[in-house]
Scaffold this active site. Structure first.
Site, PDB file in Angstrom:
ATOM      1  N   GLY A 310      -9.574  -9.310   0.468  1.00 11.67           N
ATOM      2  CA  GLY A 310      -9.675  -8.943  -0.927  1.00 11.67           C
ATOM      3  C   GLY A 310      -9.501  -7.461  -1.196  1.00 11.67           C
ATOM      4  O   GLY A 310      -8.713  -6.776  -0.531  1.00 11.67           O
ATOM      5  N   HIS A 311     -10.271  -6.949  -2.164  1.00 13.66           N
ATOM      6  CA  HIS A 311     -10.075  -5.605  -2.709  1.00 13.66           C
ATOM      7  C   HIS A 311     -10.353  -4.507  -1.688  1.00 13.66           C
ATOM      8  O   HIS A 311      -9.519  -3.635  -1.457  1.00 13.66           O
ATOM      9  CB  HIS A 311     -10.998  -5.449  -3.932  1.00 13.66           C
ATOM     10  N   PHE A 312     -11.538  -4.543  -1.078  1.00 18.48           N
ATOM     11  CA  PHE A 312     -11.909  -3.521  -0.093  1.00 18.48           C
ATOM     12  C   PHE A 312     -11.530  -4.007   1.306  1.00 18.48           C
ATOM     13  O   PHE A 312     -12.374  -4.377   2.121  1.00 18.48           O
ATOM     14  CB  PHE A 312     -13.398  -3.192  -0.188  1.00 18.48           C
TER      15      PHE A 312
END
Length: 335
Positions: A310-312
Site C-alpha cells: 500500500g501507501h507506506f
C-alpha cells in the site's frame, strides 16, 4: 557426613563447569583489538551505522534532519510524505549510509521541526521547498539523488525545477507528477479547492483521525503483522498537537498549487532525462498506480517496479525495495 561430601563434590563439579563455560568469554576479553572489533561488528562484518539527529535554523525556523554516512560520499536526500516525517526513513537510512551521505529533513509542522503559528508562517509547498533548499545550502550540498514520496514529491519537484543540474537521480515511491494519479480519494479535497469553504474544510478533518492514519499504513497490505503499529501511534501523537490539524487543512488546500507545476515537471523529465527508479505500492488508494505509469511517457528509460503493498511501502516491503534501490544507486550515482 557422607551427604555433605557428596554435596561438596557436586558443587565442585558445578564450579568447574561454570569456569569452563566462561573460558571463551575470558579469551574474548583479552583478545587483540582486531578480534574484539570483529566480535562487536554486525553479522555482515560491518560496523553498525550511526544516524545523527540534528537541527539547523533556516530563515528563523528550526529544521530537524537525520544524517548518516560518509561526509564526502554522494548525497541521497530523502523527502517524506503525509502525515509522517523523516521517521519513515529510519530503517532505510542504515541500508544506504555505508556508501552514501544520507539526509532526511522534517518539514515545519512535522516530526521534530518547528511548528510555527499558522497566522505567522505560510504552510505551503513553495515554503517547504525553500526551507529544504536553505538547509542544503547550509550543509554545503550541491548535488544529490532524491527519494520522493507523497508530499515529498511536490517538495522535490520544486528543488529540481530550481536546480536541475543538482539532481543526480530520482527514486519515486507513491509520489505524483501527473493528474492521472489523483483519483477518488481526492474528490473531497478537490471540492475544498473549488470554493475554500468552511463546510468542505470541515469534511477533511477525517483525514487526521487515528482511523485514517492507521488506514494509510495498513490498507493494501496483505500481512499487517509486517507493519509496526508504532508508526501510526507516532504520527497521530504529532497530528494531535494543538493547532496541527489546522496546519494540515492549510496544506490540503495548498496542494492545488502542485497541479499547475505538473507540465513544467514533465518538461524537466523530458529535457533532463534524470535516471529514475519507481518503486510504487500498487495497492495505494491515495496515490494509486494510475499515477505511476505516466512517468514512462516522459522517461523512456525509467526503471519501473510496482510493489504488492500500500501507501507506506517501505514499512511492508523493504526487503524487496532496498535491493532495488541499492542496485539503482550503485549504477546511476557516481561513488
Amino acid at each position: 557426613m557422607k551427604d555433605a561430601s557428596l554435596a561438596d563434590t557436586s558443587a565442585g563439579l558445578l564450579d568447574r563447569r561454570r569456569f569452563a563455560l566462561t573460558l571463551p568469554l575470558l579469551a574474548a576479553s583479552v583478545a587483540s583489538p582486531q578480534t574484539a572489533s570483529a566480535a562487536t561488528a554486525s553479522p555482515q562484518g560491518k560496523a553498525p551505522i550511526i544516524t545523527h539527529h540534528r537541527t539547523r535554523t533556516v530563515d528563523g525556523i528550526k529544521i530537524f534532519y537525520r544524517e548518516a554516512g560518509p561526509a564526502d560520499a554522494p548525497v541521497v536526500l530523502l523527502l517524506h510524505g503525509f502525515p509522517t516525517s523523516s521517521h519513515m526513513f529510519r530503517n532505510l537510512i542504515p541500508e544506504l549510509a555505508d556508501r552514501y551521505h544520507v539526509i532526511a529533513p522534517d518539514y515545519p509542522g512535522y516530526g521534530q521541526s518547528d511548528m510555527p503559528d499558522r497566522t505567522k508562517f505560510s504552510y505551503t509547498f513553495d515554503r517547504f521547498g525553500e526551507l529544504v533548499d536553505g538547509l542544503l545550502v547550509q550543509l554545503g550540498v550541491t548535488r544529490y539523488a532524491m527519494y520522493v514520496m507523497d508530499y515529498g514529491a511536490p517538495v522535490g519537484w520544486r528543488l529540481a525545477l530550481k536546480h536541475p543540474e543538482s539532481v543526480t537521480a530520482l527514486i519515486v515511491q507513491n509520489g505524483n507528477a501527473y493528474e492521472e494519479g489523483l483519483k477518488e480519494f481526492w474528490n473531497p479535497i478537490k471540492a475544498y479547492w473549488s470554493d475554500h469553504s468552511d463546510e468542505h474544510r470541515r469534511a477533511l478533518y477525517v483525514l487526521v483521525t487515528p482511523e485514517t492514519t492507521k488506514f494509510q499504513y495498513t490498507d493494501g497490505v496483505s500481512d499487517v503483522s509486517r507493519v509496526a503499529p508504532d508508526n501510526w501511534v507516532h504520527d497521530q501523537a504529532l497530528l494531535d498537537r494543538p493547532g496541527n490539524a489546522e496546519i494540515q487543512m492549510d496544506l490540503f488546500y495548498d496542494y492545488r498549487t502542485n497541479l499547475p507545476l505538473y507540465p513544467a515537471v514533465q518538461a524537466y523529465f523530458r529535457k533532463q532525462q534524470p535516471s529514475t527508479l519507481i518503486v510504487w505500492g500498487k495497492n495505494d488508494k491515495i496515490f494509486p498506480a494510475d499515477g505511476a505509469y505516466p512517468y514512462k511517457r516522459d522517461l523512456p528509460n525509467v526503471e519501473f517496479h510496482l510493489i504488492d503493498t500500500g501507501h507506506f511501502a517501505l514499512e511492508d516491503k523493504a526487503d524487496e525495495m532496498v535491493p532495488l534501490i541499492r542496485d539503482f544507486l550503485s549504477r546511476k550515482v557516481a561513488t
